[in-house]
Design an enzyme around this catalytic site. Structure first.
Site, short mmCIF file in Angstrom:
data_model
loop_
_atom_site.label_atom_id
_atom_site.label_comp_id
_atom_site.label_asym_id
_atom_site.label_seq_id
_atom_site.Cartn_x
_atom_site.Cartn_y
_atom_site.Cartn_z
N GLU A 246 0.60 -1.08 -0.11
CA GLU A 246 -0.14 -0.03 0.05
C GLU A 246 0.79 1.42 0.06
OE1 GLU A 246 -3.55 -1.71 2.68
OE2 GLU A 246 -1.73 -0.85 3.84
N ASP B 241 -7.53 -4.54 8.53
CA ASP B 241 -6.89 -3.60 7.69
C ASP B 241 -6.85 -3.75 6.18
OD1 ASP B 241 -5.24 -5.69 7.56
OD2 ASP B 241 -3.52 -4.51 8.28
#
Length: 348
Positions: free
Chosen positions: A64, A235
């Site tokens: 990410e 997450d």
């Protein structure tokens, strides 16, 4: 050999220097200082660029990028999440980050963020619990005793004032590791053999597990009235820790709804499921904890502004110390239009 000018140099904080900085400042003080920086930035939430993180998913994990800017500084973090890594002797999470000047675009800090992410995540959790947990909370259940667990426990001690932590992990070795690391910290540490045992008498319930799957770490019947839940293991899409019924009975607080609805516990819920943004509680625009029987739930997935706060703190703190090195990162030709000439002259 052509020596780089000062314009070419960017302060860089390595893992070694980050550890030296933590010991120089003191772990609990650094957690407290980070929480203050994060809270300050939540108070100016509306100034920031906000977007869900850019995620590249694979069968084994996620990579990410997490960018944001307050108009004066720009920051981003590169971070991965690969739960299978520990079986191969690798970290589940690794990260690095950069802070830059918006006016020039020049970087002002490059730093490791594997340790810093653990610190800022714990500081965020405790900062949230300070606002939402029952007053006088003294005991936390720590379910999931991996790399985050000690940081979470010590942040709650430093910022909320807990004195007891009850540990559970399905891997007893993880619990033993955490318990050993917390010896001598002033916390009373209780090893537990089930989640049910861990939450007995705890006012704060923290779940922080790594498996990338829909899981039920806490079932609905396990959670009674009057507790604060820190659900920080979720997450990414397809990964949760709490039974849906807990969400239905709780007041849910989130960082940034467009990201949390994709990645957090509330991905289980309808798109119009009501949540409160944390910045609104911190600024006083919305109410947090109302009464002693309320269940408050922090659906924490981690947001770029928290990383920005951590980068800002390191920049402000490290430059007055020897715990960084100047990295020759930026080209600086004598004539800004003559990059080729700089390259050519370097041959001589």
């Amino acid at each position: 050999m052509i020596q780089p000018s000062h314009k070419a140099l960017v302060p860089f904080v390595s893992v070694e220097n980050m550890m030296r900085l933590v010991h120089h400042v003191g772990l609990e003080k650094m957690l407290t200082d980070l929480a203050a920086y994060i809270e300050d930035d939540f108070r100016r939430w509306e100034l920031f660029d906000k977007t869900p993180r850019v995620a590249s998913h694979s069968d084994v994990g996620v990579i990410e990028l997490m960018p944001t800017s307050d108009g004066e500084a720009y920051g981003f973090k590169y971070v991965n999440g690969h739960p299978k890594n520990t079986s191969e002797g690798l970290q589940t999470v690794t990260a690095f980050g950069l802070l830059a000047n918006v006016y020039t675009g020049y970087p002002t800090l490059l730093t490791e963020m594997t340790l810093l992410t653990a610190l800022r995540t714990a500081a965020t959790s405790a900062m949230v619990a300070k606002h939402l947990a029952p007053k006088g909370s003294s005991t936390m259940a720590m379910i999931g005793n991996g790399a985050q667990s000690e940081f979470q426990s010590l942040a709650m001690k430093a910022i909320v004032g807990i004195d007891t932590v009850r540990l559970f992990d399905r891997d007893p070795k993880a619990t033993e590791k955490c318990a050993a690391n917390l010896e001598g910290t002033g916390l009373t540490v209780i090893r537990c053999t089930s989640p049910e045992e861990a939450i007995e008498g705890a006012q704060i319930l923290t779940t922080c597990t790594a498996d990338k799957q829909y899981a039920t770490i806490l079932s609905d019947n396990m959670v009674g009235a009057g507790v604060h839940i820190n659900a920080i293991g979720g997450d990414c899409p397809g990964k949760t820790e709490l039974a849906k019924g807990i969400l239905e009975r709780s007041d849910v607080f989130v960082e940034y709804p467009p990201q949390t609805r994709i990645e957090g516990e509330i991905q289980q819920m309808p798109e119009d499921f009501a949540v409160t943004e944390l910045w609104e509680v911190i600024t006083g625009a919305k109410q947090g904890r109302r009464d002693a029987r309320q269940i408050t739930l922090f659906d924490g997935v981690g947001f770029a502004i928290e990383d920005f706060s951590a980068l800002r703190y390191v920049r402000d703190t490290v430059l007055e110390t020897p715990f960084h090195q100047d990295l020759d990162l930026l080209a600086d030709p004598d004539d800004p239009r003559d990059l080729f000439g700089m390259l050519t002259r370097a041959a001589g």
